[in-house]
Design a protein around this motif. Structure first.
Motif, PDB file in Angstrom:
ATOM      1  N   UNK A   6      45.065  20.363  27.638  1.00  0.00           N
ATOM      2  CA  UNK A   6      44.097  19.758  28.558  1.00  0.00           C
ATOM      3  C   UNK A   6      43.544  18.427  28.066  1.00  0.00           C
ATOM      4  N   UNK A   7      44.253  17.779  27.134  1.00  0.00           N
ATOM      5  CA  UNK A   7      43.738  16.506  26.628  1.00  0.00           C
ATOM      6  C   UNK A   7      43.763  15.431  27.711  1.00  0.00           C
ATOM      7  N   UNK A   8      44.766  15.463  28.579  1.00  0.00           N
ATOM      8  CA  UNK A   8      44.877  14.446  29.618  1.00  0.00           C
ATOM      9  C   UNK A   8      43.673  14.406  30.536  1.00  0.00           C
ATOM     10  N   UNK A   9      43.272  15.566  31.047  1.00  0.00           N
ATOM     11  CA  UNK A   9      42.111  15.609  31.940  1.00  0.00           C
ATOM     12  C   UNK A   9      40.827  15.300  31.189  1.00  0.00           C
ATOM     13  N   UNK A  10      40.763  15.698  29.927  1.00  0.00           N
ATOM     14  CA  UNK A  10      39.586  15.381  29.110  1.00  0.00           C
ATOM     15  C   UNK A  10      39.483  13.880  28.886  1.00  0.00           C
ATOM     16  N   UNK A  29      37.972  12.529  13.419  1.00  0.00           N
ATOM     17  CA  UNK A  29      37.760  11.100  13.220  1.00  0.00           C
ATOM     18  C   UNK A  29      38.692  10.278  14.105  1.00  0.00           C
ATOM     19  N   UNK A  30      39.891  10.790  14.331  1.00  0.00           N
ATOM     20  CA  UNK A  30      40.839  10.087  15.208  1.00  0.00           C
ATOM     21  C   UNK A  30      40.317  10.042  16.635  1.00  0.00           C
ATOM     22  N   UNK A  31      39.805  11.156  17.138  1.00  0.00           N
ATOM     23  CA  UNK A  31      39.313  11.175  18.509  1.00  0.00           C
ATOM     24  C   UNK A  31      38.050  10.348  18.663  1.00  0.00           C
ATOM     25  N   UNK A  32      37.209  10.308  17.628  1.00  0.00           N
ATOM     26  CA  UNK A  32      36.020   9.464  17.680  1.00  0.00           C
ATOM     27  C   UNK A  32      36.412   7.988  17.640  1.00  0.00           C
ATOM     28  N   UNK A  33      37.487   7.670  16.945  1.00  0.00           N
ATOM     29  CA  UNK A  33      37.990   6.288  16.941  1.00  0.00           C
ATOM     30  C   UNK A  33      38.461   5.898  18.330  1.00  0.00           C
ATOM     31  N   UNK A  62      34.682  16.401  22.386  1.00  0.00           N
ATOM     32  CA  UNK A  62      35.674  16.029  21.375  1.00  0.00           C
ATOM     33  C   UNK A  62      35.542  16.899  20.132  1.00  0.00           C
ATOM     34  N   UNK A  63      34.311  17.173  19.718  1.00  0.00           N
ATOM     35  CA  UNK A  63      34.114  18.011  18.531  1.00  0.00           C
ATOM     36  C   UNK A  63      34.582  19.432  18.777  1.00  0.00           C
ATOM     37  N   UNK A  64      34.440  19.912  20.011  1.00  0.00           N
ATOM     38  CA  UNK A  64      34.886  21.264  20.322  1.00  0.00           C
ATOM     39  C   UNK A  64      36.410  21.350  20.386  1.00  0.00           C
ATOM     40  N   UNK A  65      37.057  20.250  20.764  1.00  0.00           N
ATOM     41  CA  UNK A  65      38.504  20.255  20.934  1.00  0.00           C
ATOM     42  C   UNK A  65      39.269  20.043  19.631  1.00  0.00           C
ATOM     43  N   UNK A  66      38.637  19.398  18.645  1.00  0.00           N
ATOM     44  CA  UNK A  66      39.364  19.005  17.443  1.00  0.00           C
ATOM     45  C   UNK A  66      38.690  19.553  16.190  1.00  0.00           C
ATOM     46  N   UNK A 116      34.147  21.756  33.155  1.00  0.00           N
ATOM     47  CA  UNK A 116      35.266  22.699  33.081  1.00  0.00           C
ATOM     48  C   UNK A 116      35.835  22.814  31.676  1.00  0.00           C
ATOM     49  N   UNK A 117      35.378  21.945  30.760  1.00  0.00           N
ATOM     50  CA  UNK A 117      35.863  21.988  29.380  1.00  0.00           C
ATOM     51  C   UNK A 117      35.118  23.048  28.581  1.00  0.00           C
ATOM     52  N   UNK A 118      35.707  23.447  27.464  1.00  0.00           N
ATOM     53  CA  UNK A 118      35.041  24.380  26.558  1.00  0.00           C
ATOM     54  C   UNK A 118      34.113  23.579  25.655  1.00  0.00           C
ATOM     55  N   UNK A 119      32.813  23.759  25.842  1.00  0.00           N
ATOM     56  CA  UNK A 119      31.827  22.992  25.085  1.00  0.00           C
ATOM     57  C   UNK A 119      30.961  23.917  24.240  1.00  0.00           C
ATOM     58  N   UNK A 120      30.477  23.431  23.091  1.00  0.00           N
ATOM     59  CA  UNK A 120      29.589  24.260  22.270  1.00  0.00           C
ATOM     60  C   UNK A 120      28.218  24.399  22.921  1.00  0.00           C
ATOM     61  N   UNK A 121      27.628  25.580  22.809  1.00  0.00           N
ATOM     62  CA  UNK A 121      26.253  25.823  23.273  1.00  0.00           C
ATOM     63  C   UNK A 121      26.085  25.506  24.757  1.00  0.00           C
ATOM     64  N   UNK A 122      27.121  25.837  25.546  1.00  0.00           N
ATOM     65  CA  UNK A 122      27.041  25.527  26.968  1.00  0.00           C
ATOM     66  C   UNK A 122      26.172  26.543  27.712  1.00  0.00           C
ATOM     67  N   UNK A 123      25.986  27.718  27.147  1.00  0.00           N
ATOM     68  CA  UNK A 123      25.191  28.732  27.819  1.00  0.00           C
ATOM     69  C   UNK A 123      23.718  28.603  27.444  1.00  0.00           C
ATOM     70  N   UNK A 124      22.885  29.292  28.195  1.00  0.00           N
ATOM     71  CA  UNK A 124      21.440  29.232  27.974  1.00  0.00           C
ATOM     72  C   UNK A 124      21.070  29.933  26.679  1.00  0.00           C
ATOM     73  N   UNK A 125      20.137  29.326  25.920  1.00  0.00           N
ATOM     74  CA  UNK A 125      19.698  29.922  24.667  1.00  0.00           C
ATOM     75  C   UNK A 125      18.770  31.107  24.946  1.00  0.00           C
TER      76      UNK A 125
END
Length: 413
Positions: A15-19, A139-143, A129-133, A189-198
């Motif tokens: 799913x990198x393309x859509x991201x 560092x590559x994706x942040x670049x 990006x942090x969740x995907x890599x 639609x991406x998998x993200x950290x802490x996406x749910x309610x605390x």
């Protein structure tokens, strides 16, 4: 080519393309929206009132940390979806009010609401990006992210101006709305950290991530960093004006931007062992030395200054990459979005101080002195960033509202 192997690995991720599409839309949006808003209002009311509207919109941007805190506490969708609806509604009313020559105060209110409710796409993108890599790919994706940011600010205003001229005054804002909606929906639609309610049992402190000493030091370093960046951006046009060569202001800024993109792209392609050495304190120190070279070149000649600006720019991109990497490692796990949001706010603060101080220094001492001031600010930022990173290695007591188990300890999981 082995040099580009890291980027090939990125494009092979699921799913990198859509991201990437969501990220590109998010990067184009800021450059389009500010120019589009200015041109839309200026078409009906003139540049004077249009500038006031843009200023009010920028002022509303100070609410980003609040949106980040709400996302951390309530989940991303609970904040971003209503925010998107409010943003689109406010833009629609603004366009209709302008075309009907309605009250100016309504336009101001809509501009404020649109900016205050705008989903913070760029923040969620970095969390994505942090969740995907993991490891060296981060560092590559942040670049790549830093490169897209530079491209967005170069291309975005041009797209907005072309749409306004070729289609209609509202076309630029329509493009901004479409990009925002598309990026927001894709990000959710991406998998993200802490996406749910605390859970309600999580303790919180009113300072949020600023309760943490390492985060506070990083924020001060960011202020000094952006003070220097804005000072450099002012020094180049001032030098060009001083030498009766107005076109050189654009040339110098472009050379710095090209160097920045090249530096960030090259950093992302380096092996992990080498790229990991480019920490935030190191890149700021290199940028400080580069700025000193530019200051010296400003007293020598045009050709030397152009070359120095390009060489100095090579450290700009890696500095942004290192900043976002550092922020990701320092962010308390339950306050990731708010921490990223505060960084953006302190960037704006540093830029504002740099603009005000830069004008005074240019009038009193000239552009060369302003470049020297920028170099000193970068050296100070480097020292503060070093203290921030150093303090994370010291075990500190748990503070209310902050989970001190940082991302840097979880990358191997």
């Amino acid at each position: 080519m082995k040099f580009l192997s890291a980027y090939r690995e990125l494009f092979a991720l699921p799913k990198f393309g859509s991201s990437l599409f969501a990220a590109v839309a998010g990067k184009l949006k800021p450059g389009i929206s500010s120019v589009a808003l200015l041109l839309e209002v200026a078409h009906y009311r003139g540049l004077g009132q249009a500038a006031v509207v843009v200023s009010v919109s920028a002022l509303a941007g100070a609410t980003v940390p609040l949106r980040g805190r709400l996302m951390d506490r309530n989940g991303y969708a609970r904040v971003m979806v209503p925010g998107l609806v409010a943003y689109l509604g406010a833009l629609t009313v603004l366009v209709l009010n302008e075309s009907a020559h309605g009250p100016f105060v309504l336009t101001l209110g809509c501009a404020f609401v649109a900016s205050a409710s705008l989903p913070p796409i760029y923040i969620v993108t970095r969390l994505m990006w942090r969740a995907m890599t993991t490891g060296e790919l981060r560092r590559t994706i942040l670049s790549l992210d830093a490169l897209l940011t530079d491209v967005g600010y170069i291309v975005g205003p041009t797209i907005a101006a072309l749409l306004v001229v070729a289609v209609a005054p509202w076309a630029g804002l329509a493009a901004s709305a479409l990009l925002t909606a598309g990026a927001t929906l894709l990000l959710l639609t991406r998998k993200l950290p802490h996406q749910s309610r605390q859970p309600r049992s999580v303790e919180r402190h009113w300072l949020g991530p600023l309760r943490d000493r390492a985060v506070r030091r990083t924020m001060v370093a960011v202020v000094a960093f952006f003070l220097a960046v804005r000072a450099i951006e002012l020094a180049f046009p001032a030098w060009a004006q001083q030498h009766d060569a107005p076109v050189m202001s654009g040339v110098l800024l472009s050379c710095m931007s090209v160097g920045s993109m090249a530096g960030g792209l090259a950093l992302g392609a380096l092996p992990a062992g080498r790229s990991s050495r480019a920490t935030f304190p190191v890149t700021l120190a290199v940028l400080s030395v580069g700025t000193l070279l530019v200051a010296a070149a400003s007293f020598i000649g045009t050709a030397v200054l152009i070359l120095a600006a390009a060489v100095m720019g090579i450290a700009v991109g890696p500095s942004f990459v290192a900043l976002w990497a550092t922020v990701g490692e320092l962010s308390p796990e339950n306050l990731a979005a708010e921490t990223q949001s505060w960084i953006s706010s302190f960037m704006s603060l540093g830029g504002s101080v740099g603009a005000a101080l830069g004008g005074l220094v240019i009038q009193a001492l000239g552009p060369g002195a302003l470049l020297l001031l920028a170099a000193v600010a970068l050296a100070l930022a480097s020292g503060l960033a070093h203290l921030a990173i150093k303090s994370t290695s010291v075990t500190s007591e748990q503070v209310p509202g902050i989970d001190t188990h940082r991302a840097v300890t979880t990358e191997v999981q």
